[in-house]
Motif scaffolding. Sequence first.
Motif, mmCIF file in Angstrom:
data_model
loop_
_atom_site.group_PDB
_atom_site.id
_atom_site.type_symbol
_atom_site.label_atom_id
_atom_site.label_comp_id
_atom_site.label_asym_id
_atom_site.label_seq_id
_atom_site.Cartn_x
_atom_site.Cartn_y
_atom_site.Cartn_z
ATOM 1 N N LEU A 545 0.831 -1.196 0.000
ATOM 2 C CA LEU A 545 0.000 0.000 0.000
ATOM 3 C C LEU A 545 0.870 1.253 0.000
ATOM 4 O O LEU A 545 0.615 2.204 -0.752
ATOM 5 N N ALA A 546 1.904 1.277 0.849
ATOM 6 C CA ALA A 546 2.799 2.428 0.894
ATOM 7 C C ALA A 546 3.461 2.657 -0.456
ATOM 8 O O ALA A 546 3.589 3.799 -0.925
ATOM 9 N N ARG A 547 3.875 1.571 -1.108
ATOM 10 C CA ARG A 547 4.535 1.688 -2.416
ATOM 11 C C ARG A 547 3.570 2.229 -3.468
ATOM 12 O O ARG A 547 3.909 3.121 -4.244
ATOM 13 N N LEU A 548 2.348 1.687 -3.508
ATOM 14 C CA LEU A 548 1.382 2.120 -4.511
ATOM 15 C C LEU A 548 0.951 3.570 -4.295
ATOM 16 O O LEU A 548 0.756 4.322 -5.255
ATOM 17 N N MET A 549 0.796 3.982 -3.024
ATOM 18 C CA MET A 549 0.433 5.370 -2.746
ATOM 19 C C MET A 549 1.555 6.318 -3.146
ATOM 20 O O MET A 549 1.304 7.417 -3.662
ATOM 21 N N THR A 550 2.797 5.920 -2.912
ATOM 22 C CA THR A 550 3.928 6.749 -3.305
ATOM 23 C C THR A 550 3.910 6.998 -4.810
ATOM 24 O O THR A 550 4.129 8.127 -5.273
ATOM 25 N N ARG A 551 3.636 5.958 -5.565
ATOM 26 C CA ARG A 551 3.602 6.099 -7.023
ATOM 27 C C ARG A 551 2.397 6.907 -7.485
ATOM 28 O O ARG A 551 2.504 7.752 -8.373
ATOM 29 N N ARG A 552 1.237 6.665 -6.869
ATOM 30 C CA ARG A 552 0.004 7.307 -7.325
ATOM 31 C C ARG A 552 -0.014 8.810 -7.016
ATOM 32 O O ARG A 552 -0.456 9.623 -7.830
ATOM 33 N N PHE A 553 0.500 9.178 -5.819
ATOM 34 C CA PHE A 553 0.391 10.566 -5.386
ATOM 35 C C PHE A 553 1.701 11.340 -5.484
ATOM 36 O O PHE A 553 1.766 12.504 -5.071
ATOM 37 N N ASP A 554 2.755 10.681 -5.985
ATOM 38 C CA ASP A 554 4.055 11.335 -6.145
ATOM 39 C C ASP A 554 4.516 11.961 -4.832
ATOM 40 O O ASP A 554 5.004 13.087 -4.772
ATOM 41 N N ARG A 555 4.308 11.210 -3.749
ATOM 42 C CA ARG A 555 4.741 11.652 -2.421
ATOM 43 C C ARG A 555 5.245 10.426 -1.669
ATOM 44 O O ARG A 555 4.618 9.374 -1.703
ATOM 45 N N ARG A 556 6.356 10.572 -0.992
ATOM 46 C CA ARG A 556 6.912 9.450 -0.240
ATOM 47 C C ARG A 556 5.963 9.081 0.892
ATOM 48 O O ARG A 556 5.707 9.869 1.797
#
Length: 613
Positions: A545-556
Amino acid sequence: MTETLHSAFVELAAKSPDATAVHSEAGLLSYGELDRRSRELAEELTAAGAGPGVPVGICVERTPDLLVGILAALRSGACYLPLDPNYPADRLTFMVEDSGTRLLLTTPASRAGCPPGPTVLVLDGEAVSTEPGAKPVPVVPEDTAYVIYTSGSTGRPKGVAVRHSGCVAMLAAMDRVLEGCDLSGVAAAASVCFDMSVMEIFNALCRGGAVVLVESAVHLPESRYADRITHLNVVPSVMNGLLDAGALPPNLRTVVFGGEALRRKLVDRTYRETGVTRVFNAYGPTEGTVFCSFGLVPEDSAEEPTIGPPTEGALVYVLDEQRRPVPTGTPGELYLGGAGVAHGYLNRPETTAERFLADPFQPGGRMYRTGDVVEFTEGGELRFLGRTDHQVKLRGYRIELEEVEARLTGCPEVREAAAAVRGNRLVGYVVPAGDGPAPDGPRLDAALQGAVTARLAAELPDYLVPATLVVLPALPLGPGGKLDRNALPEPPAAEAGGPLTAPGTPTEIALSEIWGQLLDLEPSGIDVQAAFYDLGGDSLLLIRLARLMTRRFDRRVRVPDLFSFRDIASLARWLDEDEGATPEVVQSARRRAGARRAALRARPAGDRPATDS
C-alpha cells in the motif's frame, strides 16, 4: 589471506577496479571508485578517533554512500552501527547512547534525522573538519565488525557485537554452498539493521559480484536495475506477495529463504512460476553471524523443507534440559558453537552470561543458547519445531513480545498488556487504565488504538507497532496466575457503525481504488472510515500500500505514516491538507523525503542515474 569482513573486497578492487560494484537509483559505482572513496573516508574517520572497538554510526539512505560508509568504518578498524534513517528518533537515540557511539556518518538528505551527540561526518560533498591521511589501525579477526540491535525481552533492544572472524567463516561457508550460483546481481533489499544485509552486501563484494540496492524486496518492480538481479534473499511471506503481484526480476535464478518458516507449497510455486533454478533455506540468529544452517531445497520432493544442514565450520548441538546431546529425531534446544559465535551483547554482561556459555564439548570454546527447539533428521539436517520463550518472527524481523508488552504498559491509557502474532500482523491486547466500565468482552476501540499507536510509532520501528489493538476486561491467566497466551482471542471483526461512508473526494476515490486492488474489494463498497486491517489487510499488504500510494500521489509514503492514518478518510485529509496542518511526525517524514530528492537532483551529472550501457 582473508582475515576480515572487508579484506577480500580490497583485494578484488585492486585486481578489477573497473568492474561494477553497485547498481542503484542514484547511479553506478565501480570497485575502484568504491575502494578509493571508502579508503579516503576511512582516513578521515581514523583522524576523528575511529579504531578497534569504536562504533561508527551509519545513518544513510539506500544509495552507494551507504556502502562507502560501511566499508570506511571497517577499514578504519572500527565497527559499524547501522542506523536506519526511517527509524523513530527515540530508537536511534537509544542505540547511539547505549552503544557509546561518538562518530556518525550521514548525508545531507539524512542529517536532519540523526540523533544528537556524536561527531557527524557528512558524505556527498560537505566539508569535514578533520585531517585526512591518518593511517588506520590494522584489524585483527577477533575485532568487532558490526553491532546490530535486536528486540529485547526487557523492553530495551540489545546490541549484538559480531566478530570479523565469524563473518569470514560465514562467507567461506557460503562460497561452498552457493558454488556455481550467479552473484553478478545480488539484490540488497534488507534493512541494514537486519543481519541478512551483511550477506547481501559482502557475499557480492567479496566474490566479484555486484550489489543492486533497492528500498526493500517489495520495491523490486520499481528498480531500474531489476533485470540485473540474479540472486535474492527474501522472507517467505514477502515472496508470496511478490509472486502474487508477478513482480520478480526476470533474470532471477537463485533464491535464499530465511527469517520465517518455509513451506513446500511456496518452494513448488517458486520453481514453477519463475526462472529460479536453485532454492535454498537458511537459518541463523544474529548472535551466530547470519546463518549457521543452509541447504538446497530440491525441486522434485514432496517433503516439507528443513532449515538445512549445519554450515561448514559451525558447531551445532541439540541438547536436553541438562545440556546433554539428544538422539537423532528427538527435540531439543539448539546451541551454537564455533567461529560464528558473537562477542555477546554490548554493555549487557548479565544477559551475555545467560546466553553465551562455556562450550563443554570444545575446551576453551563458547556456545550460544538460541532458545529454538529443533531436531536432527536422519539425513543430518535440522528441523525447526518452535521456541522455548515468547520470541516470534514477523516479516523476518525478530520480535520479543515482552518488549512490545513493556511499551504498551508504558502508555498512560493502558493498565495491562499482552501481544501475539496473528497471521501477518502483530496484535496488542490491552486492559484500559482508569475507572471507566470494563468491556464485557474483546472489542476494538478506535480512539484508544489511535492514541496508543501514535505513541508507539514515535518510539518503535514499524514492525514492533501492533497493527490491531484488542481491548479486554482482563488478560487471560493460567492456573499459576501467569498470562495464558494460548487463550488470547482472535481480533474481533470491526462492527458496523451505521450506514456505509462511501468515497467522496477525488483523493478518497483514488485511495479506494488502491485498497480495492490490494484487498480484492469493490472500491465503491469500501467504507472510508474503516481501518485497513479491519478490511482484511496485513503487514505485507501495508508495505505494498505504501509503495502504490507513493507512485500514485508522487509523495513518499512510509509504513509508519499508515499507522498514523489508518483509514481512507484520514489518509485523504493528510494527502490533501497543507503541511502546516499535519502532525509533526508527518512533517518530519516529508522534510526528509524532500531533502533526499533535493540532494539527488543537486548531484553532478556523472553521479545521477543514467542509462546503463
